[in-house]
Design a protein around this motif. Structure first.
Motif, PDB file in Angstrom:
ATOM      1  N   ARG A  22       0.812  -1.227   0.000  1.00 49.55           N
ATOM      2  CA  ARG A  22       0.000   0.000   0.000  1.00 49.55           C
ATOM      3  C   ARG A  22       0.851   1.285   0.000  1.00 49.55           C
ATOM      4  N   GLY A  23       1.818   1.294  -0.887  1.00 49.65           N
ATOM      5  CA  GLY A  23       2.632   2.503  -1.051  1.00 49.65           C
ATOM      6  C   GLY A  23       3.877   2.553  -0.198  1.00 49.65           C
ATOM      7  N   SER A  24       3.873   1.848   0.931  1.00 49.38           N
ATOM      8  CA  SER A  24       5.079   1.810   1.769  1.00 49.38           C
ATOM      9  C   SER A  24       6.095   0.833   1.173  1.00 49.38           C
ATOM     10  N   GLY A 107       2.016   6.719   2.945  1.00 51.12           N
ATOM     11  CA  GLY A 107       0.814   7.530   3.109  1.00 51.12           C
ATOM     12  C   GLY A 107      -0.373   6.779   3.671  1.00 51.12           C
ATOM     13  N   THR A 108      -0.346   5.457   3.653  1.00 54.11           N
ATOM     14  CA  THR A 108      -1.444   4.656   4.190  1.00 54.11           C
ATOM     15  C   THR A 108      -0.979   3.893   5.429  1.00 54.11           C
ATOM     16  N   LEU A 109      -1.743   4.046   6.537  1.00 52.95           N
ATOM     17  CA  LEU A 109      -1.415   3.302   7.758  1.00 52.95           C
ATOM     18  C   LEU A 109      -1.716   1.813   7.541  1.00 52.95           C
ATOM     19  N   LEU A 110      -0.774   0.958   7.914  1.00 56.78           N
ATOM     20  CA  LEU A 110      -0.938  -0.475   7.668  1.00 56.78           C
ATOM     21  C   LEU A 110      -1.542  -1.209   8.863  1.00 56.78           C
TER      22      LEU A 110
END
Length: 203
Positions: A22-24, A107-110
């Motif tokens: 997710r972007g990370s 940008g997205t918390l996992l």
């Protein structure tokens, strides 16, 4: 016949692998180390290489008794990074090894489960790329002997597959050797049979 306790599993080659979620971006570094000083040096090198990374999480295990270890979540939720990394080291029964996982936040918390999976996956992917080697557990001994006995001493050292750590060849010689546990009794018998060779455990 050697037993499992006479050997330990480690690595000799440093590798890198990447995992994304997710972007990370999670970059796993696996390095062989032999001391906490070496660990600090490697961590500093990777921090300099990735100064803008959000986190530099790690786990290491040192020593043949497997008791020396450390984990760091480096600001991630407790238990979400260092422990999953160490779990990958321990599932392969490795020692003298450091695994660092660098994270760039996307940008997205996992969430904690997502973080555990990401750090575990980055560590696992990197560990899959480096060959595991089996090395003998050794004991260090110091020998003192007359130069005329060098050939006899070297014969005993070689036949027992010892590693010479230090060798001062003078009129009166000093030699420090690492003796594989599987050959220790054989080595001690050979050295004790030599005339006027002094033998002591070395720290």
């Amino acid at each position: 016949m050697t037993t499992e306790k006479e050997n330990y599993k480690t690595i000799e080659k440093a590798v890198t692998a990447e995992f994304k979620d997710r972007g990370s971006k999670f970059i796993g570094y696996v390095c062989p180390i032999s001391s906490t000083g070496e660990f600090k040096q490697k961590l500093n090198e990777i921090k300099k290489e990735h100064p803008k990374a959000t986190h530099h999480c790690f786990a290491y295990r040192l020593g043949k008794d497997l008791n020396n270890f450390r984990v760091s979540d480096d600001g991630e939720p407790p238990g979400s990074a260092g422990k999953p990394i160490l779990g990958q080291i321990d599932s392969r029964e490795l020692t003298d090894i450091l695994v660092i996982v660098v994270r760039y936040f996307g940008g997205t918390l996992l969430g904690v489960p997502g973080l555990i999976n990401a750090y575990k996956s980055a560590a696992s992917l990197a560990l899959q790329l480096t060959p595991i080697v089996m090395k003998p557990i050794t004991e260090r001994y110091e020998l003192h002997f007359d130069y005329t006995q060098m050939n006899e001493v070297m014969g005993a050292v070689r036949s027992c597959q010892c590693v010479i750590v230090e060798n001062e060849a003078q009129l009166f010689c000093k030699m420090v050797v690492d003796v594989p546990l599987s050959r220790l009794q054989q080595f001690l018998m050979k050295i004790e049979s030599l005339y006027k060779v002094e033998l002591s455990r070395s720290v």
